[in-house]
Design a protein around this motif. Structure first.
Motif, PDB file in Angstrom:
ATOM      1  N   ILE A 104       0.834  -1.196   0.000  1.00 58.49           N
ATOM      2  CA  ILE A 104       0.000   0.000   0.000  1.00 58.49           C
ATOM      3  C   ILE A 104       0.875   1.255   0.000  1.00 58.49           C
ATOM      4  O   ILE A 104       0.565   2.252  -0.672  1.00 58.49           O
ATOM      5  N   HIS A 105       1.995   1.223   0.741  1.00 56.61           N
ATOM      6  CA  HIS A 105       2.906   2.366   0.757  1.00 56.61           C
ATOM      7  C   HIS A 105       3.375   2.715  -0.655  1.00 56.61           C
ATOM      8  O   HIS A 105       3.356   3.880  -1.068  1.00 56.61           O
ATOM      9  N   GLU A 106       3.801   1.703  -1.397  1.00 59.78           N
ATOM     10  CA  GLU A 106       4.311   1.938  -2.747  1.00 59.78           C
ATOM     11  C   GLU A 106       3.200   2.362  -3.692  1.00 59.78           C
ATOM     12  O   GLU A 106       3.409   3.204  -4.584  1.00 59.78           O
ATOM     13  N   PHE A 107       2.015   1.795  -3.512  1.00 58.80           N
ATOM     14  CA  PHE A 107       0.874   2.204  -4.338  1.00 58.80           C
ATOM     15  C   PHE A 107       0.601   3.696  -4.163  1.00 58.80           C
ATOM     16  O   PHE A 107       0.427   4.443  -5.143  1.00 58.80           O
ATOM     17  N   LEU A 108       0.534   4.130  -2.918  1.00 60.15           N
ATOM     18  CA  LEU A 108       0.218   5.524  -2.636  1.00 60.15           C
ATOM     19  C   LEU A 108       1.325   6.462  -3.125  1.00 60.15           C
ATOM     20  O   LEU A 108       1.051   7.576  -3.599  1.00 60.15           O
ATOM     21  N   LYS A 109       2.559   6.020  -3.030  1.00 63.41           N
ATOM     22  CA  LYS A 109       3.675   6.841  -3.505  1.00 63.41           C
ATOM     23  C   LYS A 109       3.558   7.088  -5.007  1.00 63.41           C
ATOM     24  O   LYS A 109       3.711   8.220  -5.484  1.00 63.41           O
ATOM     25  N   LYS A 110       3.275   6.032  -5.766  1.00 66.36           N
ATOM     26  CA  LYS A 110       3.120   6.172  -7.215  1.00 66.36           C
ATOM     27  C   LYS A 110       1.881   7.000  -7.556  1.00 66.36           C
ATOM     28  O   LYS A 110       1.888   7.774  -8.520  1.00 66.36           O
ATOM     29  N   TRP A 111       0.835   6.809  -6.769  1.00 68.39           N
ATOM     30  CA  TRP A 111      -0.398   7.584  -6.993  1.00 68.39           C
ATOM     31  C   TRP A 111      -0.143   9.069  -6.804  1.00 68.39           C
ATOM     32  O   TRP A 111      -0.583   9.898  -7.611  1.00 68.39           O
ATOM     33  N   GLU A 112       0.614   9.427  -5.765  1.00 68.18           N
ATOM     34  CA  GLU A 112       0.931  10.829  -5.515  1.00 68.18           C
ATOM     35  C   GLU A 112       1.839  11.395  -6.610  1.00 68.18           C
ATOM     36  O   GLU A 112       1.878  12.606  -6.825  1.00 68.18           O
ATOM     37  N   GLU A 113       2.549  10.528  -7.312  1.00 66.52           N
ATOM     38  CA  GLU A 113       3.378  10.981  -8.427  1.00 66.52           C
ATOM     39  C   GLU A 113       2.542  11.288  -9.670  1.00 66.52           C
ATOM     40  O   GLU A 113       3.064  11.847 -10.635  1.00 66.52           O
ATOM     41  N   GLY A 114       1.264  10.900  -9.643  1.00 60.94           N
ATOM     42  CA  GLY A 114       0.380  11.255 -10.749  1.00 60.94           C
ATOM     43  C   GLY A 114      -0.233  10.088 -11.485  1.00 60.94           C
ATOM     44  O   GLY A 114      -1.064  10.288 -12.379  1.00 60.94           O
ATOM     45  N   TYR A 115       0.117   8.852 -11.136  1.00 64.72           N
ATOM     46  CA  TYR A 115      -0.465   7.687 -11.800  1.00 64.72           C
ATOM     47  C   TYR A 115      -1.897   7.471 -11.320  1.00 64.72           C
ATOM     48  O   TYR A 115      -2.178   7.477 -10.114  1.00 64.72           O
ATOM     49  N   LYS A 116      -2.803   7.270 -12.270  1.00 65.80           N
ATOM     50  CA  LYS A 116      -4.204   6.995 -11.937  1.00 65.80           C
ATOM     51  C   LYS A 116      -4.426   5.517 -11.601  1.00 65.80           C
ATOM     52  O   LYS A 116      -5.393   5.174 -10.923  1.00 65.80           O
ATOM     53  N   VAL A 117      -3.549   4.672 -12.100  1.00 63.98           N
ATOM     54  CA  VAL A 117      -3.651   3.234 -11.851  1.00 63.98           C
ATOM     55  C   VAL A 117      -2.278   2.722 -11.420  1.00 63.98           C
ATOM     56  O   VAL A 117      -1.286   2.926 -12.120  1.00 63.98           O
ATOM     57  N   VAL A 118      -2.239   2.066 -10.266  1.00 63.89           N
ATOM     58  CA  VAL A 118      -1.007   1.447  -9.768  1.00 63.89           C
ATOM     59  C   VAL A 118      -1.360   0.010  -9.405  1.00 63.89           C
ATOM     60  O   VAL A 118      -2.225  -0.221  -8.559  1.00 63.89           O
TER      61      VAL A 118
END
Length: 325
Positions: A104-118
């Motif tokens: 979940i940590h990595e998912f949220l990090k990528k999401w905050e970078e702008g990815y709509k789908v992780v």
């Protein structure tokens, strides 16, 4: 504070739901910048799963529970729960602990970078080697014939922005192929590999039939190649049959008294063409069944009970709503 919705489908997971809840809670204890809700949807379990979930919901308002009136299958129930989430992002997480909550940590990090789908992809797995091989072969085959590029080793585990959930609601599909939908939407996708751990408790609900169901759903939803293959095969076999008929006629005319075809070629040809016909009739039936399911427009699930939901936020088809008014 942004709200993150964790969605967990359950069926006879009484030994896993409490531990999963604790692991998710521990993850968000390290993420104070987010609020979270954990939505469990139970597919009419026959064990004490619902009882365990109700205990969790009584002590923690972050836990929300949907109980289905019956078992609506492994395709419809998880998708329905995704559409009920209110979060700025939604994370799909199965109940058997084979999707690691620490990602979940990595998912949220990528999401905050702008990815709509992780999403999490599993190039390796500690499950049965035979089942893993069958899955990989199935994914590869569907990916080869699909009209869109599907994601290999992807089971649905991942994070989806609210914008993605809104797009999914517009599909209005009563029997959705979720993996294909995510690829079809077209947003940039961040892939995070992980090694799927072995199931510690309980028995897997996936079997050869469920894998066949998912595979055939993917084929009928995102590929026309099998139908066109049937057309081409019919044309090719008719040409071969005509050619062999002419050859037999010529041989019989030349060697009238000595040439005897016998019944063996007739029987072999009969069984061969009958099996080909049955195969393609069955394939055509799968497509017709898929069309029939979508035309009937049945609800994804029928809910028996909801707990800790402030309001019933069912997805409404606005076109139907306008027609009713």
């Amino acid at each position: 504070m942004k709200l993150i919705s964790i969605v967990t489908p359950c069926y006879n997971e009484e030994g896993n739901v409490s531990e999963l809840y604790s692991q998710v809670k521990a993850v968000f204890a390290t993420l104070p910048q987010y609020r979270y809700e954990h939505i469990f949807i139970d597919n009419s379990s026959t064990d004490k799963t619902v009882e365990e979930l109700k205990k969790l919901a009584q002590t923690d308002n972050n836990v929300k529970l949907i109980v289905n009136s019956r078992n609506f299958g492994h395709i419809r129930s998880p998708y329905h729960a995704l559409l009920q989430a209110n979060g700025d992002a939604v994370i799909s997480l199965v109940a058997d602990l084979q999707d690691p909550p620490e990602l979940i940590h990595e998912f949220l990090k990528k999401w905050e970078e702008g990815y709509k789908v992780v999403i999490g992809v599993k190039p390796k797995s500690q499950e049965s080697k035979l089942m893993f091989l069958i899955r990989r072969m199935g994914y590869s085959f569907i990916n080869r014939i699909a009209d869109i590029k599907l994601i290999k080793n992807f089971t649905g585990f991942g994070l989806y922005d609210k914008q993605v959930i809104n797009v999914l609601q517009e599909y209005d599909d009563p029997y959705p192929y979720f993996r294909g939908m995510i690829a079809d939407i077209g947003f940039d996708i961040a892939e995070i590999p992980y090694n799927q751990p072995v199931r510690k408790r309980g028995v897997t609900k996936n079997n050869l039939y469920s894998l066949y169901d998912i595979g055939m759903l993917g084929i009928t939803s995102y590929s026309k190649i099998p139908l066109r293959l049937a057309t081409m095969a019919g044309f090719f076999l008719s040409v071969v049959s005509l050619f062999l008929s002419v050859v037999f006629l010529i041989l019989k005319c030349i060697f009238w008294n000595t040439f005897s075809a016998g019944t063996a070629p007739i029987l072999i040809g009969l069984f061969f063409f009958s099996s080909v016909q049955l195969f393609f009739i069955g394939l055509l039936g799968e497509y017709i069944s898929s069309i029939n399911t979508r035309v009937m427009k049945r609800p994804l699930v029928v809910e028996k009970e909801r707990i800790n939901f402030e309001e019933r936020n069912h997805h409404i088809n606005f076109k139907e709503h306008e027609n009713i008014n």
